[in-house]
Write an enzyme that holds these catalytic residues in place. Structure first.
Site, PDB file in Angstrom:
ATOM      1  N   SER A  14       0.792  -1.233   0.000  1.00  0.00           N
ATOM      2  CA  SER A  14       0.000   0.000   0.000  1.00  0.00           C
ATOM      3  C   SER A  14       0.823   1.281   0.000  1.00  0.00           C
ATOM      4  O   SER A  14       0.275   2.361  -0.197  1.00  0.00           O
ATOM      5  CB  SER A  14      -0.944   0.017   1.205  1.00  0.00           C
ATOM      6  OG  SER A  14      -1.921  -0.981   1.069  1.00  0.00           O
ATOM      7  N   LYS A  18       0.415   3.428  -2.921  1.00  0.00           N
ATOM      8  CA  LYS A  18      -0.739   4.333  -3.074  1.00  0.00           C
ATOM      9  C   LYS A  18      -0.330   5.803  -3.016  1.00  0.00           C
ATOM     10  O   LYS A  18      -0.976   6.660  -3.618  1.00  0.00           O
ATOM     11  CB  LYS A  18      -1.774   4.047  -1.977  1.00  0.00           C
ATOM     12  CG  LYS A  18      -2.410   2.660  -2.070  1.00  0.00           C
ATOM     13  CD  LYS A  18      -3.242   2.359  -0.823  1.00  0.00           C
ATOM     14  CE  LYS A  18      -3.828   0.957  -0.867  1.00  0.00           C
ATOM     15  NZ  LYS A  18      -4.472   0.571   0.410  1.00  0.00           N
ATOM     16  N   TYR A  37      -3.550  -2.613 -10.277  1.00  0.00           N
ATOM     17  CA  TYR A  37      -3.498  -2.450  -8.817  1.00  0.00           C
ATOM     18  C   TYR A  37      -2.664  -3.554  -8.156  1.00  0.00           C
ATOM     19  O   TYR A  37      -1.816  -3.288  -7.301  1.00  0.00           O
ATOM     20  CB  TYR A  37      -4.918  -2.420  -8.250  1.00  0.00           C
ATOM     21  CG  TYR A  37      -4.972  -2.263  -6.760  1.00  0.00           C
ATOM     22  CD1 TYR A  37      -4.651  -1.040  -6.168  1.00  0.00           C
ATOM     23  CD2 TYR A  37      -5.340  -3.316  -5.933  1.00  0.00           C
ATOM     24  CE1 TYR A  37      -4.689  -0.882  -4.786  1.00  0.00           C
ATOM     25  CE2 TYR A  37      -5.384  -3.161  -4.552  1.00  0.00           C
ATOM     26  CZ  TYR A  37      -5.052  -1.952  -3.989  1.00  0.00           C
ATOM     27  OH  TYR A  37      -5.082  -1.797  -2.626  1.00  0.00           O
ATOM     28  N   TYR A  83      -4.957   3.765   8.023  1.00  0.00           N
ATOM     29  CA  TYR A  83      -6.302   3.222   8.167  1.00  0.00           C
ATOM     30  C   TYR A  83      -6.918   3.688   9.489  1.00  0.00           C
ATOM     31  O   TYR A  83      -6.819   4.874   9.819  1.00  0.00           O
ATOM     32  CB  TYR A  83      -6.292   1.680   8.046  1.00  0.00           C
ATOM     33  CG  TYR A  83      -5.512   1.220   6.851  1.00  0.00           C
ATOM     34  CD1 TYR A  83      -5.871   1.629   5.558  1.00  0.00           C
ATOM     35  CD2 TYR A  83      -4.383   0.414   6.972  1.00  0.00           C
ATOM     36  CE1 TYR A  83      -5.132   1.235   4.445  1.00  0.00           C
ATOM     37  CE2 TYR A  83      -3.647   0.007   5.860  1.00  0.00           C
ATOM     38  CZ  TYR A  83      -4.032   0.429   4.610  1.00  0.00           C
ATOM     39  OH  TYR A  83      -3.304   0.038   3.531  1.00  0.00           O
ATOM     40  N   VAL A 142       1.145  -3.611   3.922  1.00  0.00           N
ATOM     41  CA  VAL A 142       0.955  -4.878   4.611  1.00  0.00           C
ATOM     42  C   VAL A 142       2.208  -5.763   4.532  1.00  0.00           C
ATOM     43  O   VAL A 142       2.334  -6.762   5.252  1.00  0.00           O
ATOM     44  CB  VAL A 142      -0.303  -5.588   4.049  1.00  0.00           C
ATOM     45  CG1 VAL A 142       0.021  -6.242   2.716  1.00  0.00           C
ATOM     46  CG2 VAL A 142      -0.875  -6.582   5.026  1.00  0.00           C
TER      47      VAL A 142
END
Lengths: 307, 307, 307, 307
Positions: B64, B67, B191, B243, B261
């Site tokens: 991630s 991103k 992705y 998050y 992760v």
């Protein structure tokens, strides 16, 4: 200092075209009758400068801005154990939402939404009496603002109490989960009174200065809280200070800030300054519409964004 | 420079006792077999210094963290219109939650949760072909890290595709609301590949340096994005980068950061440095447990917290 | 009649092995001290037969079963306009959940969850005084059960008031949305008293008989409500009478029913009979565990399922 | 029989003024072009009578009505173990909501919402091939309706597949939780085809007759399912057959029923009759507006309400 005065004057002039936008809070008469065209800004720097524009001497209802100061008191009192009773995560929902409270078994998401602020207030009450706690908070504000004339607007406090069914609902809900120790009515009495404190932009900017200076009042050199706690308070303001518009405020302004439904916003530029703006018209998320615009402009002109 | 090396060494030593804590992501074999005792830290400063400790040369799956970089590309491409398709508010929920997406009619809360990142990827695909977009992202990473040797871990990319039912669910959901333009499978292919990029801490710290320097690479002086967008990217990392533990990270570390992760975290100290830590054991919110501790320690020793 | 006595005796015998299962409500002392091994069943048929087994003469706290009767009173008073203030859809959530209430702006899902029952009670209070409304409800129960000796358990009523923070939260929430007209404390006083009515299975089966007979008491021939409203009340019991276990009860028993946290369940076999069972041990959804089993057995032996 | 014909004619006449109300489903062309003024009703009684009015011979897309029949097949195949993979509680939300699915870890609330029906279809597929399962379902409908001419509307099936992103999202979500065993695309293929079966009111009333007769076809005397399962199917239809308007339907009609987005509703009067109505205009909850009115009128005239 000239530089700062120029910037503040520019911000005010740039806001001219927007005055009166937004919707004044109308849930109680004392707020509803405020002229939406009001605007004020005051800056206090860590090295003792001040600058202001608009009605920086006009008092208004600080409302949820009080939550920053009760959080400071509670952290000083309880230390990190406070976080066992209230989280420090953004809620992603409205200031008075009860939904997450149910899912998370009575632990409010953070101390800057209503439920969390009520828990914080409960820790200050601590089995004592509402009157004494109200006075403790009021005196804290007077000391920080260096102004003994600060008072509570009794009409606002009473109106809040008469119409505050949603906060009463939150408080009873917290109590049902065992996360309110004091009697619901006593806790709410303190909470409604802290929200009803009247201050002007000048006083609030002054009162917030310790947050820009590692927890120490840079003028009187009194230590208000530790540097460690100061960073946490600023962090919580950054991620949670504008309810479900906190991310937007962080993007646009880039400073820790806390809004109140009376139209005020307190913003902290760490190591530089404390700023208070006031304009009573609110946006859909309940934050001062022109106030946030003014802070965005100020941050742009000063380069104070932390990002 | 000596100073920084000392700090980084101290951080590593202080982490010794905690290595192996947390739970390695086990949803695909390539991640599950990573030794949880791995630890690395790399710092790159705006004035060209570097410091590192642990296995800063060991590549891992950036997941991630990618991103942040696709967000940069999308902002460069679409400007502020990007925010019509994805919000910038913290979600208050897990990285792959679909609940808010339904309530908010297919507009993901922010570009750093999975649904938002899939929308960002869709804007990069833009009717084109997956292969070309994957290469665009990979080359962007190579250029930023100044290292043409960076590659995609094919095994990881394929495993993600085979097990990514939840992301497939999100993508179909977005498509149902009209907020995905490209074919679901093409978007997911990009992705899954961007998440499967392999980099080490040294490369990632280098790649993030433009975010600490107003959008410009401080070493090659190439402009990556505008100062305005840089502030927004950092703000989104601060409020949304971890998050439903973003508020906690802001309190403890006080820097914009983004976790993956795979156990990596990229953190930005504006005007100072870019930092990458790696430790594969995750906490309950899916963020590197020891990684966050290391950044907390680093921020404390350097005084880099923005608050 | 012999036939019915045999069936009732069989049901009781079959329950023997299960007595004591489930968890007695323990939120107030008066409920917590009830022996979980209690069991009773009483049947009253439209043609005047009765059958009973176990302690059908032992009084217990009817709790939420009272909601069926206040709903009847409110429908008689307001007719279909009642549905403007409370829905008639299953909630899919717990008896005291506040989540849907926020999403649906203060209109409770149905009159058999707590929030809905509080609204129903508010319509009965109707600007009047708590004492008079309590007496109205009590006298309605006495008349329906043909037994003037029915009373309210004052200890239970007072305990409910002292611990009912969650209901106080719901009531304040309703008031905040304008869906409570009377003073919160007065409405809650009535509500806590109606829940504290003490009746036995024999009395409750008798009291529910009008619901099995199109709204008319089949023995005294007094009309209690219209056939039209009777069908609606039964329908609401079927879809909403057991909170988030209503679907399960419909599958297993196939009769409209309403449970109370005191361990009672009233079930209606339209055109045939009214049944009350009592066993204080509750399942995870707050419904009598053995009570539901007994009704499942009874429905199987009698063939009374409406399906 | 005369009596029934009169009633059916009355229902049709009473609906005249309402024809064209509601909104025809427009998510696929084949449904969008249906004339909203269509209306039909067919009744089949357990003793072999039939009555009909309007275009009872006109075929329409049965859509979600198919879920009742696949539930029957799945219960026959798996027995009570089916309930480990799908609940039987009303959902309190829309037919295609994904929210509860996340909260309840991939176990759909009931077999009559989309997610639950997809799980049911997956149990029928059972590792096999889509084509065979589609044929199994189609032949089941042909046998129940006693009409081998029933077919699948290929245009509808293909349109569903092309636009069914929301169902694809649900299916991937179920798979992510391990509650879908077959390949997502195969399961969806069966699901889209079962929804695309074309039948008229006459055929559907005939096909549902076993549910009014304890699981046995009253005309051919073939046992379709057990009385026990029949009661459960009817109960699930009563509490869950109309999505978040199931409670309203139970109140107004008082019969187990299942609606489809094509405008059909199948309703069962246990021990008496099976009824099918069709009118393509839908209400806000996605159920046939005039269809529900017609059933309300029919239930009133016949006294068939189970309550």
């Amino acid at each position: 200092m000239e530089y700062l005065n120029d910037i503040v004057a520019t911000v005010r002039r740039d806001m001219e075209a927007h005055l009166g936008r937004g919707k004044v809070a109308d849930y109680i008469p004392a707020l509803a009758r405020i002229d939406p065209k009001n605007f004020a800004i005051a800056v206090a720097t860590c090295n003792g400068q001040t600058a202001e524009a608009g009605g920086a001497h006009l008092p208004f209802s600080i409302q949820s801005i009080s939550k920053v100061f009760t959080l400071t008191l509670a952290l000083n009192k309880l230390g990190a154990t406070l976080w066992e009773r209230v989280g420090r995560e953004p809620s992603g929902s409205r200031f008075n939402s009860i939904v997450q409270l149910e899912a998370e078994k009575g632990i409010p998401r953070n101390p800057l939404i209503n439920a969390g602020a009520v828990v914080v207030t409960d820790t200050l009450l601590d089995g004592g009496e509402a009157g004494a706690t109200i006075l403790e908070i009021l005196n804290f504000m007077r000391r920080l603002a260096d102004d003994a004339a600060i008072v509570i607007d009794e009409e606002v406090a009473q109106s809040e109490a008469q119409t505050g069914f949603r906060n009463a609902s939150l408080a009873n809900f917290l109590r049902a989960f065992g996360n309110l120790k004091g009697p619901v009515n006593e806790v709410l009495k303190v909470y409604f009174n802290q929200c009803a404190i009247r201050m002007n932009c000048r006083q609030l900017a002054r009162a917030g200065l310790f947050l820009a200076n590692g927890g120490q009042d840079p003028l009187h050199h009194a230590r208000v809280t530790t540097p460690f706690r100061t960073r946490r308070i600023n962090a919580v303001m950054m991620t949670c200070g504008h309810y479900d518009a906190s991310g937007d405020f962080a993007c646009r302004v880039g400073l820790p800030g806390k809004s109140g439904v009376g139209g005020g916003i307190l913003a902290i530029a760490p190591r530089k300054a404390s700023v208070c703006v006031w304009s009573p018209g609110l946006n859909a998320q309940g934050n001062s519409l022109v106030g946030a615009m003014a802070l965005e402009r100020l941050a742009s002109l000063t380069g104070w964004s932390v990002f």
